[in-house]
Design an enzyme around this catalytic site. Structure first.
Site, PDB file in Angstrom:
ATOM      1  N   ASP A  45     -65.783 -16.885 -16.637  1.00 26.89           N
ATOM      2  CA  ASP A  45     -66.964 -16.040 -16.530  1.00 26.89           C
ATOM      3  C   ASP A  45     -66.569 -14.575 -16.362  1.00 26.89           C
ATOM      4  O   ASP A  45     -65.783 -14.237 -15.477  1.00 26.89           O
ATOM      5  CB  ASP A  45     -67.761 -16.502 -15.297  1.00 26.89           C
ATOM      6  CG  ASP A  45     -69.006 -15.685 -15.072  1.00 26.89           C
ATOM      7  OD1 ASP A  45     -69.909 -15.751 -15.923  1.00 26.89           O
ATOM      8  OD2 ASP A  45     -69.080 -14.972 -14.052  1.00 26.89           O
TER       9      ASP A  45
ATOM     10  N   GLU B  49     -65.561 -15.726 -21.518  1.00 20.81           N
ATOM     11  CA  GLU B  49     -66.791 -14.981 -21.810  1.00 20.81           C
ATOM     12  C   GLU B  49     -66.429 -13.498 -21.902  1.00 20.81           C
ATOM     13  O   GLU B  49     -66.129 -12.861 -20.897  1.00 20.81           O
ATOM     14  CB  GLU B  49     -67.831 -15.179 -20.710  1.00 20.81           C
ATOM     15  CG  GLU B  49     -69.145 -14.502 -21.075  1.00 20.81           C
ATOM     16  CD  GLU B  49     -69.962 -14.007 -19.876  1.00 20.81           C
ATOM     17  OE1 GLU B  49     -71.163 -13.778 -20.042  1.00 20.81           O
ATOM     18  OE2 GLU B  49     -69.384 -13.848 -18.783  1.00 20.81           O
TER      19      GLU B  49
HETATM   20  C1  GLC Z   1     -71.850 -14.069 -16.629  1.00 22.60           C
HETATM   21  C2  GLC Z   1     -72.869 -15.165 -16.559  1.00 22.60           C
HETATM   22  C3  GLC Z   1     -74.128 -14.631 -15.974  1.00 22.60           C
HETATM   23  C4  GLC Z   1     -73.831 -14.127 -14.590  1.00 22.60           C
HETATM   24  C5  GLC Z   1     -72.683 -13.131 -14.590  1.00 22.60           C
HETATM   25  C6  GLC Z   1     -72.162 -12.920 -13.214  1.00 22.60           C
HETATM   26  O1  GLC Z   1     -72.206 -13.066 -17.503  1.00 22.60           O
HETATM   27  O2  GLC Z   1     -73.033 -15.747 -17.809  1.00 22.60           O
HETATM   28  O3  GLC Z   1     -75.166 -15.579 -15.947  1.00 22.60           O
HETATM   29  O4  GLC Z   1     -74.962 -13.532 -14.031  1.00 22.60           O
HETATM   30  O5  GLC Z   1     -71.601 -13.552 -15.359  1.00 22.60           O
HETATM   31  O6  GLC Z   1     -71.423 -14.029 -12.793  1.00 22.60           O
END
Ligand code: GLC
Ligand code: CA
Length: 547
Positions: free
Chosen positions: A197, A254
């Site tokens: 993440d 991500e």
């Molecule tokens: C990522 C997640 C999102 C979250 C953020 C903080 O972007 O997909 O939902 O709010 O990280 O962890």
């Protein structure tokens, strides 16, 4: 060497919204286990679970207070172990969300860092500033400053997201070691991979710099905290160790704001980092019709297919021979495909065909296979989001009514895309006997039970699409985008003697295409095919093989 994840077809489950097994209104791990037959029927081979660790749920689980335990609302560690083995017995792999950029402010490290400024955990986070002066003007993704006061010391701590989610200090070797230990703890339990993440934010620039902006403004200062070179430096030992201990582990990062070249860097096997990267950069919107009097944030924007064609071509081309692109239309951070982009069910199915048959790893957001839309929220407070309140304030000043604002934000915000899975056309949708945790009005008429029974349904189209995606041509074949006008999206996949064309009509008018491909292997909507001409109904899509 081919890896299992080169053939992954991932189904993203938002655990709170999938199936509630104990009727408290919140989806849970046992609920997911009950629905394995549904997942098998759909044909996916991997699930990704959004975070299920102990969390105060300020950001629905992305604020982790204990990485070594399951949130009691989701179940127990035994439930998690049980789910892992039940999925595996059914031939489905599982990857977990791994939140490494920040913790909850209720994590023991942070609590100790605040309670004892001399604690060794103080340096696990980013404290700066003095005498009540913020170090800089940087703004948070969730609204306001990234700096939150620590009244005891006059310093501030850094949070890129909610103020209850302090960022970790990856410069600190203790943090790096701790995060590796957590990852390995879960891999040891038998999970098949991690979705990292927000990893692109783990390095920050020198805090002494302001982002150029008028006095008093707090701009989101991405160049100072996204994709800095140190990200790679911190990540490499982490990834290398994991791959050494668990060579089959999928590391899926991500990388929201990564461009294609960065994505190539992050996923090039020679760099010993990730296997695949999820970008948000491929979604191209047409901003030319916006109301310039109010912020762009939650205005409805038409999708720009012309620009999208270009991003698809560039990503497919650049990552060819490097890594698998990640193919998705929706996730928990954005409005659903059927609301955001597709004008009707026909187009939504054709867009799934268009994207998932490209070279890459599809990620299907739960409920997308039913054609779900966003919910409509009745109150601004339901969004629980400062950026929405800020937007509404501006829009009200410009004369928008609350109903208009609610309508707009329900179509564009992430929260109404997290509605519970509608299993049956009954009260609470067979999701629970209790009122679901997230309320809002359902805007479509799709229910899993009815769709499974109807051979012409959305669900059964996805089933066919997934089955086709599993064939070697669509898994391994090369990709070539045909140069066509903005009315259509046509590409070719080739593997040895095999060749297929994917043809999608992007418009609400019939489309004519000259082609020698004659064998239809998947269709959505009406078409006619003669010796060298194909006609497709508005928004229809077709996959053809060479005879
Ligand atoms: C990522 C997640 C999102 C979250 C953020 C903080 O972007 O997909 O939902 O709010 O990280 O962890
Ligand atoms: Ca429950």
């Amino acid at each position: 060497m081919k890896k299992w994840y080169d053939e992954a077809i991932i189904y993203q489950i938002y655990p709170k919204s999938f199936q509630d097994s104990n009727n408290d209104g919140i989806g849970d791990l046992q609920g997911i286990k009950q629905r394995i037959p549904y997942l098998k029927r759909l044909g996916i081979n991997t699930v990704w679970l959004n975070p299920v660790f102990v969390s105060p749920q300020v950001d629905n689980g992305y604020d982790v207070a204990n990485y070594f335990a399951i949130d009691e609302k989701m179940g127990t560690m035994a439930d998690m172990e049980d789910l892992i083995s039940a999925l595996h017995q059914n031939g489905i792999r599982i990857i977990m969300d791994f939140v490494l950029n920040h913790t909850s402010d209720q994590h023991p490290w942070f609590k100790d860092a605040i309670a004892n400024p001399k604690s060794i955990y103080r340096d696990y986070y980013l404290f700066a500033g003095e005498n009540g002066h913020r170090p800089n003007n940087w703004g948070s993704f969730f609204g306001g400053s990234v700096w939150e006061p620590d009244p005891k010391t006059g310093q501030f701590y850094f949070h890129l997201f909610d103020k209850h989610m302090p960022d970790l200090n990856w410069k600190n070797p203790g943090v790096r070691k701790a995060m590796l230990d957590i990852a390995e703890f879960w891999l040891k339990k038998g999970i098949d991979g991690l979705r990292l993440d927000a990893f692109i934010h783990i390095a920050k620039a020198d805090f002494r710099q302001n982002y150029p902006a008028p006095e008093g403004q707090i701009p989101v200062a991405e160049p100072f905290f996204a994709n800095l070179p140190e990200v790679v430096h911190y990540l490499r030992p982490f990834c290398q160790q994991i791959k050494q201990d668990y060579p089959d582990c999928l590391l899926l990062g991500e990388a929201a704001s990564a461009n294609v070249n960065l994505a190539a860097t992050y996923t090039d096997p020679e760099n010993n980092l990730l296997d695949a990267a999820i970008t948000f950069r491929c979604f191209t919107e047409d901003d030319s019709h916006l109301d310039s009097a109010i912020p762009a944030a939650y205005q409805v924007k038409p999708f720009d297919f012309e620009a999208f064609k270009l991003t698809q071509m560039v990503w497919e081309q650049t990552l060819a021979g490097i890594s698998m692109p990640v193919l998705y239309w929706s996730n928990h951070d954005m409005s659903r495909l059927r609301t955001r982009i597709a004008k009707n069910d026909m187009q939504a199915k054709s867009l799934a065909m268009l994207l998932y048959l490209e070279r890459g790893i599809p990620i299907i957001y739960y409920g997308e296979e039913l054609g779900l839309t966003n919910l409509a929220f009745k109150h601004l407070a339901d969004f629980k989001d400062q950026t929405v309140f800020d937007f509404a304030k501006e829009a009200e000043k410009e004369g928008y009514s609350e109903a208009e604002i609610l309508k707009m934000v329900s179509k564009t915000h992430k929260m109404p895309a997290r509605g519970v899975m509608p299993w049956q056309r009954v009260e609470n949708y067979g999701f629970s006997k209790h009122r679901p945790w997230l309320t809002g009005e359902k805007q479509d008429d799709h229910f899993a039970e009815a769709e499974i029974a109807d051979s012409e349904s959305f669900f059964n189209f996805y089933r066919q699409l997934i089955a086709l995606k599993k064939t070697p041509l669509f898994m391994e074949g090369s990709y070539y985008l045909h140069p066509t006008s903005n009315k259509s999206f046509i590409y070719q996949r080739d593997l040895g003697d095999e060749s297929a064309l994917v043809v999608v009509n992007l418009t609400d008018k019939p489309l004519k295409v000259k082609t020698r491909y004659q064998k239809v292997i998947l269709s959505n909507g009406q078409y006619s095919l003669t010796d060298n001409e194909l006609q497709l109904a508005p928004f229809a899509g077709l996959v053809l093989e060479r005879d």
